[in-house]
Design a protein around this motif. Structure first.
Motif, PDB file in Angstrom:
ATOM      1  N   LEU A 308     -15.774   7.225 102.972  1.00 48.19           N
ATOM      2  CA  LEU A 308     -14.861   6.263 102.786  1.00 48.19           C
ATOM      3  C   LEU A 308     -13.680   6.652 101.971  1.00 48.19           C
ATOM      4  O   LEU A 308     -12.568   6.485 102.407  1.00 48.19           O
ATOM      5  CB  LEU A 308     -15.329   5.138 101.991  1.00 48.19           C
ATOM      6  N   LEU A 309     -13.981   7.732 101.056  1.00 44.47           N
ATOM      7  CA  LEU A 309     -12.947   8.219 100.135  1.00 44.47           C
ATOM      8  C   LEU A 309     -11.774   9.015 101.036  1.00 44.47           C
ATOM      9  O   LEU A 309     -10.734   9.016 101.100  1.00 44.47           O
ATOM     10  CB  LEU A 309     -13.445   8.853  99.084  1.00 44.47           C
ATOM     11  N   SER A 310     -12.450   9.924 101.659  1.00 45.10           N
ATOM     12  CA  SER A 310     -11.822  10.640 102.817  1.00 45.10           C
ATOM     13  C   SER A 310     -10.716   9.978 103.731  1.00 45.10           C
ATOM     14  O   SER A 310      -9.637  10.215 103.941  1.00 45.10           O
ATOM     15  CB  SER A 310     -12.613  11.675 103.634  1.00 45.10           C
ATOM     16  N   ASN A 311     -11.474   8.594 104.297  1.00 44.20           N
ATOM     17  CA  ASN A 311     -10.720   7.841 105.203  1.00 44.20           C
ATOM     18  C   ASN A 311      -9.513   7.117 104.171  1.00 44.20           C
ATOM     19  O   ASN A 311      -8.679   6.486 105.319  1.00 44.20           O
ATOM     20  CB  ASN A 311     -11.603   6.844 106.113  1.00 44.20           C
ATOM     21  N   MET A 312      -9.877   6.976 103.251  1.00 42.84           N
ATOM     22  CA  MET A 312      -8.585   6.315 102.359  1.00 42.84           C
ATOM     23  C   MET A 312      -7.323   6.990 102.153  1.00 42.84           C
ATOM     24  O   MET A 312      -6.339   6.395 101.669  1.00 42.84           O
ATOM     25  CB  MET A 312      -9.190   5.723 100.969  1.00 42.84           C
ATOM     26  N   VAL A 313      -7.422   7.951 102.430  1.00 43.68           N
ATOM     27  CA  VAL A 313      -6.117   9.215 102.230  1.00 43.68           C
ATOM     28  C   VAL A 313      -5.180   8.743 103.460  1.00 43.68           C
ATOM     29  O   VAL A 313      -5.643   8.437 104.578  1.00 43.68           O
ATOM     30  CB  VAL A 313      -6.601  10.524 102.441  1.00 43.68           C
ATOM     31  N   TYR A 314      -3.951   8.401 103.095  1.00 41.71           N
ATOM     32  CA  TYR A 314      -2.807   8.240 104.002  1.00 41.71           C
ATOM     33  C   TYR A 314      -3.120   9.097 105.077  1.00 41.71           C
ATOM     34  O   TYR A 314      -2.995  10.458 104.949  1.00 41.71           O
ATOM     35  CB  TYR A 314      -1.767   8.223 103.486  1.00 41.71           C
ATOM     36  N   ALA A 315      -3.167   8.541 106.349  1.00 39.40           N
ATOM     37  CA  ALA A 315      -2.908   9.398 107.703  1.00 39.40           C
ATOM     38  C   ALA A 315      -1.365   9.781 107.930  1.00 39.40           C
ATOM     39  O   ALA A 315      -0.689   9.152 107.455  1.00 39.40           O
ATOM     40  CB  ALA A 315      -3.346   8.538 108.950  1.00 39.40           C
ATOM     41  N   ASP A 316      -0.918  10.872 108.599  1.00 36.10           N
ATOM     42  CA  ASP A 316       0.120  11.330 108.726  1.00 36.10           C
ATOM     43  C   ASP A 316       1.157  10.359 109.517  1.00 36.10           C
ATOM     44  O   ASP A 316       2.133  10.586 109.252  1.00 36.10           O
ATOM     45  CB  ASP A 316       0.031  12.886 109.364  1.00 36.10           C
ATOM     46  N   ASP A 317       0.578   9.566 110.155  1.00 30.86           N
ATOM     47  CA  ASP A 317       1.218   8.736 111.109  1.00 30.86           C
ATOM     48  C   ASP A 317       1.240   7.292 110.522  1.00 30.86           C
ATOM     49  O   ASP A 317       1.760   6.264 111.388  1.00 30.86           O
ATOM     50  CB  ASP A 317       0.779   8.457 112.586  1.00 30.86           C
ATOM     51  N   ASP A 318       0.678   6.923 109.243  1.00 25.77           N
ATOM     52  CA  ASP A 318       0.748   5.664 108.855  1.00 25.77           C
ATOM     53  C   ASP A 318       2.185   5.218 108.546  1.00 25.77           C
ATOM     54  O   ASP A 318       3.087   5.853 108.015  1.00 25.77           O
ATOM     55  CB  ASP A 318       0.065   6.055 107.450  1.00 25.77           C
ATOM     56  N   GLU A 319       2.356   3.826 109.228  1.00 20.21           N
ATOM     57  CA  GLU A 319       3.752   3.338 109.201  1.00 20.21           C
ATOM     58  C   GLU A 319       4.376   3.438 107.324  1.00 20.21           C
ATOM     59  O   GLU A 319       5.415   3.409 107.114  1.00 20.21           O
ATOM     60  CB  GLU A 319       3.772   2.206 109.786  1.00 20.21           C
ATOM     61  N   SER A 320       3.543   3.053 106.526  1.00 19.82           N
ATOM     62  CA  SER A 320       3.710   3.006 105.195  1.00 19.82           C
ATOM     63  C   SER A 320       4.492   4.433 104.684  1.00 19.82           C
ATOM     64  O   SER A 320       5.325   4.051 103.973  1.00 19.82           O
ATOM     65  CB  SER A 320       2.396   2.879 104.474  1.00 19.82           C
ATOM     66  N   LEU A 321       4.018   5.354 105.441  1.00 24.22           N
ATOM     67  CA  LEU A 321       4.661   6.640 104.720  1.00 24.22           C
ATOM     68  C   LEU A 321       6.103   6.576 104.892  1.00 24.22           C
ATOM     69  O   LEU A 321       6.949   7.001 104.204  1.00 24.22           O
ATOM     70  CB  LEU A 321       4.079   7.886 105.408  1.00 24.22           C
ATOM     71  N   ALA A 322       6.747   6.124 106.083  1.00 25.06           N
ATOM     72  CA  ALA A 322       7.973   6.003 106.548  1.00 25.06           C
ATOM     73  C   ALA A 322       8.610   4.952 105.461  1.00 25.06           C
ATOM     74  O   ALA A 322       9.821   4.936 105.258  1.00 25.06           O
ATOM     75  CB  ALA A 322       8.091   5.815 107.943  1.00 25.06           C
ATOM     76  N   ASP A 323       7.873   3.658 105.363  1.00 25.50           N
ATOM     77  CA  ASP A 323       8.548   2.601 104.840  1.00 25.50           C
ATOM     78  C   ASP A 323       8.747   3.019 103.280  1.00 25.50           C
ATOM     79  O   ASP A 323       9.638   2.566 102.781  1.00 25.50           O
ATOM     80  CB  ASP A 323       7.696   1.476 104.983  1.00 25.50           C
ATOM     81  N   ALA A 324       7.898   3.999 102.759  1.00 24.23           N
ATOM     82  CA  ALA A 324       8.105   4.268 101.355  1.00 24.23           C
ATOM     83  C   ALA A 324       9.329   4.977 101.039  1.00 24.23           C
ATOM     84  O   ALA A 324       9.522   5.226  99.883  1.00 24.23           O
ATOM     85  CB  ALA A 324       6.798   4.989 100.910  1.00 24.23           C
ATOM     86  N   GLU A 325       9.893   5.608 102.069  1.00 26.08           N
ATOM     87  CA  GLU A 325      11.076   6.386 102.041  1.00 26.08           C
ATOM     88  C   GLU A 325      12.176   5.565 101.656  1.00 26.08           C
ATOM     89  O   GLU A 325      13.347   5.970 101.509  1.00 26.08           O
ATOM     90  CB  GLU A 325      11.063   7.234 103.176  1.00 26.08           C
TER      91      GLU A 325
END
Length: 847
Positions: A308-325
């Motif tokens: 579960l912990l491993s899967n909680m890491v942001y995926a590279d294609d997670d939309e939130s990563l782009a939004d966070a910029e």
């Protein structure tokens, strides 16, 4: 498969319809004009014959045109098949059946869709030939025919699964009994498409569980085990979906196989395909939600928690990563503005539920599902997960290099996820945990700053409880100032998280915020000047929550001068049709209640604006052109709730405003509105006005009482319990103000309230309490009417009175109890024990 059709298309008509369909699928065409032409053609009796001909026999036409004909046919059949001439109905059916196994997959799929829609209209008995054709296709060993038949069956199972599980004249067996063995055989097909369709079909039956599946359960389960490692990700995903559905609705079936299933799910949770892993991850919450024995999962925790912990890491294609910029200079996009829903005013309710969604983009993904799974596991296993989890969290937090920021973020998210379930084990270490989190509010990575805000908010209760501990106040001040700094962050995602977290802290801290009010308001209003629409909504909520938390403490000139001028300016800028008014109206409601009489200086324009909003919306409902806007009842609901806030805050001070307005007539209209949320807020306002200025309701008093009493009928309670709750409360408030004038509705109201008190199971707690209080108030003002009937309700009523908190409303109810017993002492004798129990429910006043 079908007899030669008698109907034949005209070449000219075929050409015209083809040309129209080509234009219909062209992105550059005038769609409005084409739609008009299609409507024109649809007037011809055989238009749908042309469409099915093109779909089934249009070999020389493009696949896109044939699909367009099929999809248009599907929509037309929904609307007009039942009224078509019988020869047209027969022609359409006969043309579809030979195409079940069409060589082109897109045509097969479109035919399957049309067949499913038509089947929903005629059902099994109306199209026996369909089942003969499907059965023949399934046994053909031709891939196109088998796939086409399975596609059609899958779509039927998806829409109306129960229809295949009925006895039909003309068929020796129920269709599902015939199809089930063949579908199960496809689990072993070398073709992934057939394995996928077969699984999809049977999964649709897990909830309804026909005997055909129940009798084949061992074969089905063995098939699932065999397909768990299938090379097709779509098949593996459907296997996981089956396990999740079975654990949710048929856990007893899985119990003998639970260990093996859990092992397979754990492996699938690490699948290289995120969709398979996500479907598998749903299993953990489903397992815990159905209260399966926790012991079945315990041995898997040492392997499950790291997954579960491993899967909680942001995926590279997670939309939130782009939004966070995106910082605050980026304008909000339309999709950023989530639909908002105003909760209508409910008297006696306890509002406020945590929104634990830490992501701005509401897309359910593996990260969120894993965090939710960890949260659920922490609530089931409590501190038992800490020996496995904490070393992993500490390991991730220790990775301070920039490349490991996602792992650090996951560690902070984990601490937030277990905040509720593991609080006992974490409690001795919470001062150190919080001290570690505070510096992360200033981390260079915005997603670490935002998740730290959320995680700190999850520990709000502890943070406030620790104020009297050594360094507790100092830590509280650091968190307060840290969140206020983040409210002014340049990153929109962080602003949102900080505002939400601060609102949660406000609810817990309440009066502890008073010494900090000036600096809080300065930060909030600084943010008010720079936030865009999306975050402005959350800021309004934080400001309204602050008002609720500190109440009258806000009513000081130095505070009012900070926050009221900007709010008034915005209030004046927004048009009556602007939906940005909604959160501002809600915010003003909390402020008016908090300031009390202190809001009087702002009340007149706010009151008048609410009246104007209600009037303009009632006009828009009848004539949008004259109103200049489309009807949106949320304007009415928010305005009614703000007027309630004014009545509660100003008390009798609202009387002059009501006297000079047509509120009484508008309110009566709203009490009779067909929309439940409008009636709910209108009846809440009726109760509030009854308290402070009942004289202005007088000219239409009996109409108000009749309308309110109507909301208490058994059917009305069933349809809209919150409306009934407010109606009940409003009648009680009116009763103690108008006395004997309530007599015309007393018997009617009591006949509705008694069943609520006698059968409270499953009913809203607030409705039961208000029913008991209103019954007491009616007894107080009309004891002569009530006393002869007391033996019908005394025992249930006294039981309900025991559950009510001690306050003036309960006191009113006991005045009624005393008045009724005085009027009919002998009627109370049989319920003496219950009366004594009710009297004993009052807490002893030690003062």
């Amino acid at each position: 498969m079908a007899a030669p059709a008698l109907w034949q298309p005209q070449e000219q008509g075929l050409r015209e319809i083809c040309t129209l369909l080509e234009a219909h699928i062209s992105p550059n065409s005038d769609q409005a004009r084409i739609w008009q032409q299609l409507q024109h053609y649809s007037q011809f009796p055989d238009f749908n014959n042309y469409l099915v001909f093109l779909l089934a026999r249009g070999e020389g036409k493009s696949i896109e045109v044939r699909q367009a004909a099929g999809l248009l046919l599907k929509n037309n059949l929904r609307a007009t098949f039942s009224s078509m001439p019988v020869p047209s109905q027969q022609y359409i059916k006969s043309e579809l059946l030979p195409c079940i196994g069409a060589t082109n997959r897109a045509i097969r799929s479109t035919v399957g869709t049309v067949i499913s829609v038509l089947f929903q209209i005629v059902r099994v008995a109306g199209w026996i030939e369909l089942f003969q054709a499907l059965h023949k296709c399934l046994d053909s060993n031709d891939l196109d025919h088998m796939e086409g038949a399975m596609d059609a069956i899958y779509k039927i199972c998806e829409d109306v699964p129960e229809e295949l599980d009925i006895d039909v004249a003309g068929l020796p067996e129920r269709p599902i009994n015939v199809f089930m063995p063949r579908i199960l055989q496809f689990f072993q097909s070398p073709h992934a498409s057939l394995r996928k369709l077969a699984l999809g079909c049977i999964n649709q039956y897990i909830v309804v569980m026909p005997s055909a599946l129940y009798m084949s359960m061992d074969q089905y389960l063995q098939g699932l085990f065999n397909l768990a490692k299938d090379p097709s990700a779509d098949v593996r995903k459907l296997v996981c979906s089956a396990w999740v559905q079975l654990i949710e609705v048929r856990p007893s079936i899985l119990e003998p196989h639970l260990k093996n299933v859990t092992e397979l799910i754990l492996q699938a949770n690490k699948d290289s395909d995120d969709e398979v892993a996500l479907e598998a991850c749903e299993f953990w919450s489903a397992y815990c939600d159905v209260s399966m024995p926790p012991e079945g999962l315990r041995e898997f925790l040492p392997r499950l928690i790291p997954t579960l912990l491993s899967n909680m890491v942001y995926a590279d294609d997670d939309e939130s990563l782009a939004d966070a910029e995106e910082d605050e200079s980026f304008p909000d996009r339309d999709q950023d503005l989530k639909p908002r829903f105003h909760a209508s005013r409910l008297h006696g309710s306890e509002t406020g539920e945590d929104d634990d969604d830490d992501d701005a983009v509401n897309v359910w993904n593996l990260r969120k599902c894993s965090a939710a799974g960890l949260d659920v596991l922490s609530n089931v296993f409590g501190d038992n997960i800490l020996p496995t989890l904490m070393p992993l969290i500490e390991q991730n937090l220790a990775r301070t290099d920039d490349d490991s920021w996602k792992e650090r973020e996951t560690a902070v998210l984990s601490l937030g996820a277990i905040a509720e379930g593991c609080i006992a084990g974490l409690y001795p270490h919470l001062p150190q945990i919080v001290a570690f989190l505070i510096p992360l509010l200033d981390d260079k990575f915005p997603l670490i700053r935002s998740i730290t805000c959320w995680t700190l908010s999850r520990y709000s209760k502890f943070i406030v409880q620790s104020l009297d501990h050594p360094n507790g106040r100092e830590q509280f001040d650091k968190i307060l100032m840290g969140l206020l700094r983040r409210i002014l962050d340049t990153n929109k995602r962080v602003q949102e998280a900080a505002c939400s977290a601060f609102a949660t802290l406000e609810e817990e801290a309440a009066e502890e915020l008073v010494p900090h009010l000036e600096v809080i308001l300065q930060h909030l209003m600084c943010a008010y000047g720079k936030y865009q629409k999306r975050n402005l909504r959350i800021l309004y909520d934080a400001l309204g929550t602050l008002a609720d938390a500190v109440g009258a403490e806000l009513n000081q000139a130095k505070y009012l001068d900070i926050f009221m001028p900007p709010l008034i300016t915005k209030w004046q800028q927004l048009q009556n049709s602007d939906k940005d008014l909604f959160p501002l109206l809600e915010c003003f409601t909390s402020i008016a209640q908090a300031l009390g009489p202190g809001f009087a200086q702002f009340a007149e324009p706010v009151f008048q604006r609410c009246i104007n909003l209600i009037q303009s919306q009632q006009l828009a409902k009848i004539d949008p052109t004259a109103a200049g806007s489309l009807y949106d009842r949320e304007f009415i609901v928010c305005s009614l709730d703000l007027l309630s806030g004014l009545a509660e805050g100003l008390g009798a001070g609202i009387e002059s405003l009501v006297a000079q307005s047509n509120l009484r007539d508008l309110l009566l209209q709203c009490c009779m509105d067909e929309a439940a949320d409008v009636r709910q807020s209108a009846l809440a306002l009726l109760g509030d006005l009854s308290r402070v200025c009942p004289i202005h309701l007088h000219p239409r008093l009996q109409e108000f009482l009749t309308v309110a009493a109507k909301q208490l009928s058994p059917q009305s309670v069933k349809d809209a319990v919150s409306v009934a709750n407010n109606a009940c409360w409003a009648i009680g408030e009116l009763a103690i103000k108008i006395g004997k004038e309530i007599e015309p509705v007393v018997i009617n109201v009591v006949s509705c309230l008694v069943p609520i008190l006698k059968s409270p199971e499953g009913l809203n707690k607030s409705l039961i309490e208000n029913s008991a209080i209103t019954l007491g108030r009616l007894s107080w003002v009309c004891p002569d009417i009530m006393a002869p009937h007391m033996d019908h309700f005394m025992q249930a009523w006294c039981s309900a009175l025991c559950m009510i908190r001690d306050d003036f409303e309960k006191e009113d109810a006991f005045h009624g109890l005393c008045a009724m017993v005085a009027a009919n002492p002998s009627g109370a004798v049989g319920s003496l024990a219950y009366i004594c129990q009710a009297c004993a429910s009052w807490t002893v006043n030690q003062k």
